[in-house]
Design a protein around this motif. Structure first.
Motif, PDB file in Angstrom:
ATOM      1  N   GLU A 130       0.816  -1.214   0.000  1.00 47.83           N
ATOM      2  CA  GLU A 130       0.000   0.000   0.000  1.00 47.83           C
ATOM      3  C   GLU A 130       0.849   1.262   0.000  1.00 47.83           C
ATOM      4  N   LYS A 131       2.131   1.130   0.317  1.00 47.85           N
ATOM      5  CA  LYS A 131       3.043   2.264   0.279  1.00 47.85           C
ATOM      6  C   LYS A 131       3.273   2.686  -1.175  1.00 47.85           C
ATOM      7  N   PHE A 132       3.209   3.996  -1.425  1.00 46.22           N
ATOM      8  CA  PHE A 132       3.410   4.479  -2.779  1.00 46.22           C
ATOM      9  C   PHE A 132       4.909   4.629  -3.044  1.00 46.22           C
ATOM     10  N   ASP A 133       5.475   3.621  -3.668  1.00 48.18           N
ATOM     11  CA  ASP A 133       6.898   3.586  -3.995  1.00 48.18           C
ATOM     12  C   ASP A 133       7.052   4.053  -5.440  1.00 48.18           C
ATOM     13  N   ILE A 134       7.529   5.280  -5.618  1.00 45.16           N
ATOM     14  CA  ILE A 134       7.576   5.869  -6.960  1.00 45.16           C
ATOM     15  C   ILE A 134       8.563   5.128  -7.853  1.00 45.16           C
ATOM     16  N   ALA A 135       9.716   4.760  -7.312  1.00 45.85           N
ATOM     17  CA  ALA A 135      10.687   4.023  -8.119  1.00 45.85           C
ATOM     18  C   ALA A 135      10.108   2.694  -8.593  1.00 45.85           C
ATOM     19  N   GLU A 136       9.376   2.008  -7.703  1.00 43.45           N
ATOM     20  CA  GLU A 136       8.745   0.744  -8.075  1.00 43.45           C
ATOM     21  C   GLU A 136       7.652   0.967  -9.126  1.00 43.45           C
ATOM     22  N   ALA A 137       6.916   2.066  -8.996  1.00 43.48           N
ATOM     23  CA  ALA A 137       5.887   2.380  -9.989  1.00 43.48           C
ATOM     24  C   ALA A 137       6.509   2.519 -11.375  1.00 43.48           C
ATOM     25  N   TYR A 138       7.607   3.254 -11.470  1.00 44.18           N
ATOM     26  CA  TYR A 138       8.275   3.416 -12.765  1.00 44.18           C
ATOM     27  C   TYR A 138       8.837   2.085 -13.274  1.00 44.18           C
ATOM     28  N   ARG A 139       9.326   1.254 -12.360  1.00 44.90           N
ATOM     29  CA  ARG A 139       9.834  -0.055 -12.778  1.00 44.90           C
ATOM     30  C   ARG A 139       8.717  -0.899 -13.386  1.00 44.90           C
ATOM     31  N   LEU A 140       7.546  -0.864 -12.768  1.00 40.96           N
ATOM     32  CA  LEU A 140       6.408  -1.631 -13.284  1.00 40.96           C
ATOM     33  C   LEU A 140       5.909  -1.060 -14.609  1.00 40.96           C
ATOM     34  N   ILE A 141       5.931   0.261 -14.732  1.00 40.74           N
ATOM     35  CA  ILE A 141       5.538   0.889 -15.996  1.00 40.74           C
ATOM     36  C   ILE A 141       6.423   0.369 -17.132  1.00 40.74           C
ATOM     37  N   ALA A 142       7.730   0.333 -16.877  1.00 38.53           N
ATOM     38  CA  ALA A 142       8.663  -0.133 -17.904  1.00 38.53           C
ATOM     39  C   ALA A 142       8.511  -1.631 -18.168  1.00 38.53           C
ATOM     40  N   ARG A 143       8.371  -2.420 -17.100  1.00 37.40           N
ATOM     41  CA  ARG A 143       8.324  -3.876 -17.250  1.00 37.40           C
ATOM     42  C   ARG A 143       7.076  -4.331 -17.992  1.00 37.40           C
ATOM     43  N   HIS A 144       5.933  -3.735 -17.662  1.00 40.77           N
ATOM     44  CA  HIS A 144       4.666  -4.196 -18.231  1.00 40.77           C
ATOM     45  C   HIS A 144       4.162  -3.303 -19.361  1.00 40.77           C
ATOM     46  N   ARG A 145       4.968  -2.335 -19.756  1.00 37.39           N
ATOM     47  CA  ARG A 145       4.568  -1.409 -20.816  1.00 37.39           C
ATOM     48  C   ARG A 145       3.209  -0.791 -20.482  1.00 37.39           C
ATOM     49  N   VAL A 146       3.124  -0.243 -19.300  1.00 37.28           N
ATOM     50  CA  VAL A 146       1.868   0.359 -18.817  1.00 37.28           C
ATOM     51  C   VAL A 146       1.496   1.541 -19.706  1.00 37.28           C
ATOM     52  N   SER A 147       0.228   1.594 -20.075  1.00 34.91           N
ATOM     53  CA  SER A 147      -0.239   2.653 -20.980  1.00 34.91           C
ATOM     54  C   SER A 147      -1.152   3.654 -20.305  1.00 34.91           C
ATOM     55  N   ASN A 148      -1.769   3.299 -19.159  1.00 33.91           N
ATOM     56  CA  ASN A 148      -2.632   4.274 -18.490  1.00 33.91           C
ATOM     57  C   ASN A 148      -2.630   4.075 -16.987  1.00 33.91           C
ATOM     58  N   MET A 149      -2.953   5.147 -16.288  1.00 37.97           N
ATOM     59  CA  MET A 149      -3.089   5.098 -14.836  1.00 37.97           C
ATOM     60  C   MET A 149      -3.969   6.257 -14.380  1.00 37.97           C
ATOM     61  N   PHE A 150      -4.575   6.089 -13.218  1.00 37.25           N
ATOM     62  CA  PHE A 150      -5.442   7.098 -12.621  1.00 37.25           C
ATOM     63  C   PHE A 150      -4.766   7.610 -11.350  1.00 37.25           C
ATOM     64  N   THR A 151      -4.705   8.939 -11.211  1.00 40.71           N
ATOM     65  CA  THR A 151      -4.038   9.491 -10.045  1.00 40.71           C
ATOM     66  C   THR A 151      -4.620  10.857  -9.692  1.00 40.71           C
ATOM     67  N   VAL A 152      -3.950  11.564  -8.804  1.00 40.62           N
ATOM     68  CA  VAL A 152      -4.354  12.913  -8.389  1.00 40.62           C
ATOM     69  C   VAL A 152      -3.154  13.835  -8.590  1.00 40.62           C
TER      70      VAL A 152
ATOM     71  N   GLU B  43      13.841   9.546 -14.776  1.00 42.04           N
ATOM     72  CA  GLU B  43      14.946   9.558 -15.735  1.00 42.04           C
ATOM     73  C   GLU B  43      15.605   8.186 -15.873  1.00 42.04           C
ATOM     74  N   GLN B  44      15.243   7.268 -15.000  1.00 44.56           N
ATOM     75  CA  GLN B  44      15.947   5.988 -14.940  1.00 44.56           C
ATOM     76  C   GLN B  44      15.195   4.841 -15.600  1.00 44.56           C
ATOM     77  N   HIS B  45      13.912   5.035 -15.896  1.00 47.77           N
ATOM     78  CA  HIS B  45      13.096   3.955 -16.460  1.00 47.77           C
ATOM     79  C   HIS B  45      12.372   4.441 -17.712  1.00 47.77           C
ATOM     80  N   ASP B  46      12.126   3.514 -18.615  1.00 52.86           N
ATOM     81  CA  ASP B  46      11.412   3.826 -19.856  1.00 52.86           C
ATOM     82  C   ASP B  46       9.918   3.968 -19.556  1.00 52.86           C
TER      83      ASP B  46
END
Length: 362
Positions: free
Chosen positions: A253-275, A289-292
């Protein structure tokens, strides 16, 4: 339109039926069309759409065996996880009402929601035994634990799914105004109020979101969850499910930004909902700057205005992917939309500074 079924109201057109699709049919369809494709990914585990549909039917069968049926309310207090996701569709499949809570609420607040909703069943994450005790009231008939730890309640959701594995449960027939979700929002008097969302309304919302917020979404997309599924993120994921898009959870449940970017790159994430606050944090984090993150097509932000300078920083860092919407919980957010094409990274003559966009489709 006035008049009762079978009668001719003003205008001469007789109402014949209010029957609509049960929202759980989305899973029925995904299991048939995309059965072997992943539909839910959490940590290192992925569930196929066929497996998800089977788990939902097993949970629905277990709930039905305890007397839960059409119109009954199922309170769910949980962190984001697989079984919370199953519970939404199990409730829909039975024609019952899903009543999720924000897992950050205090025990007495959850006790109030249990009483206010008239819940007969309570699915409570094992991290919250005090909340399970606080929810006790004469209307509540049983409590099941989400997760393996803990001693409160009759059983775990995992156990009851295992006991009813292989069960086949049909999607209950529903009409447009049959409730499917009590969407609790902040109340002006200090108490949360439940917006009553219905099967017909939410089918419209799904169509509307796909038309305005993320057009062109298909099963080849992927969606990352960075907010509680009990509220706006749950609506977003329901929309993703309608197009066979896999939902990807953060490991905790912790918002880990580095992990979020890692998952975006790994799974080729195309959309997300946020504030806006979370979006600003993501833009300013070194991991950007470190992840695609070139796979991103739509980052939908809502819930509060976004400062113009923060908008510009996000557009310059992430590209033309921002989608803004404004609205209320009663209409699940989207009243007006500002799509990527109207987000200008420069303060030129074409920038739509200060606008909340245009009216949603319909």
């Amino acid at each position: 339109m006035s008049g009762t079924a079978g009668t001719a109201p003003r205008g001469g057109i007789a109402r014949v039926s209010r029957r609509v699709m049960n929202l759980a049919y989305i899973l029925t369809q995904n299991a048939r069309r995309h059965g072997d494709r992943p539909g839910f990914i959490w940590n290192e585990k992925a569930w196929s759409w066929r497996h998800i549909d089977q788990n939902v039917s097993a949970l629905a069968a277990a709930l039905a065996a305890r007397g839960i049926g059409k119109g009954d309310r199922i309170l769910v207090h949980s962190k984001n996880c697989d079984e919370m996701f199953w519970s939404m569709f199990a409730a829909f499949r039975l024609g019952a009402v899903w009543v999720p809570t924000n897992f950050r609420l205090m025990p007495d607040e959850v006790g109030y929601l249990a009483a206010a909703s008239g819940a007969k069943a309570f699915l409570c994450h094992t991290d919250f035994p005090e909340h399970a005790r606080a929810a006790a009231n004469p209307a509540l008939e049983f409590v099941w634990r989400i997760g393996e730890e803990g001693t409160f309640g009759e059983a775990t959701v995992g156990d009851v799914i295992a006991r009813h594995a292989g069960a086949s449960v049909e999607n209950a027939p529903v009409e447009y105004d049959d409730p499917c979700w009590f969407f609790f929002t902040s109340g002006t008097t200090g108490r949360s109020k439940a917006a009553v969302l219905t099967h017909g309304q939410m089918a419209f919302v799904i169509t509307n979101h796909l038309a305005d917020l993320m057009p062109g979404t298909t099963e080849d997309d992927a969606s990352l969850v960075v907010a509680p599924l009990s509220h706006g993120a749950g609506v977003h994921q329901l929309v993703q499910t309608a197009r066979g898009v896999p939902t990807i959870l953060l490991p905790s449940e912790k918002f880990d930004i580095a992990e979020a970017y890692r998952l975006i790159a790994r799974h080729r994430v195309s959309n997300m909902f946020t504030v806006p606050t979370i979006l600003k944090m993501m833009v300013e984090h070194p991991a950007a700057e470190q992840h695609d993150h070139s796979s991103l097509r739509y980052i939908i932000y809502a819930g509060a205005p976004m400062y113009r300078e923060d908008q510009k920083a996000a557009l310059n860092k992430l590209g033309g992917v921002l989608v803004q919407y404004f609205g209320l919980g009663e209409v699940t957010g989207n009243i007006t939309v500002l799509p990527p094409g109207l987000h200008d990274p420069e303060d030129g003559p074409h920038a739509r500074i200060g606008t909340c966009g245009f009216e949603r489709t319909g």
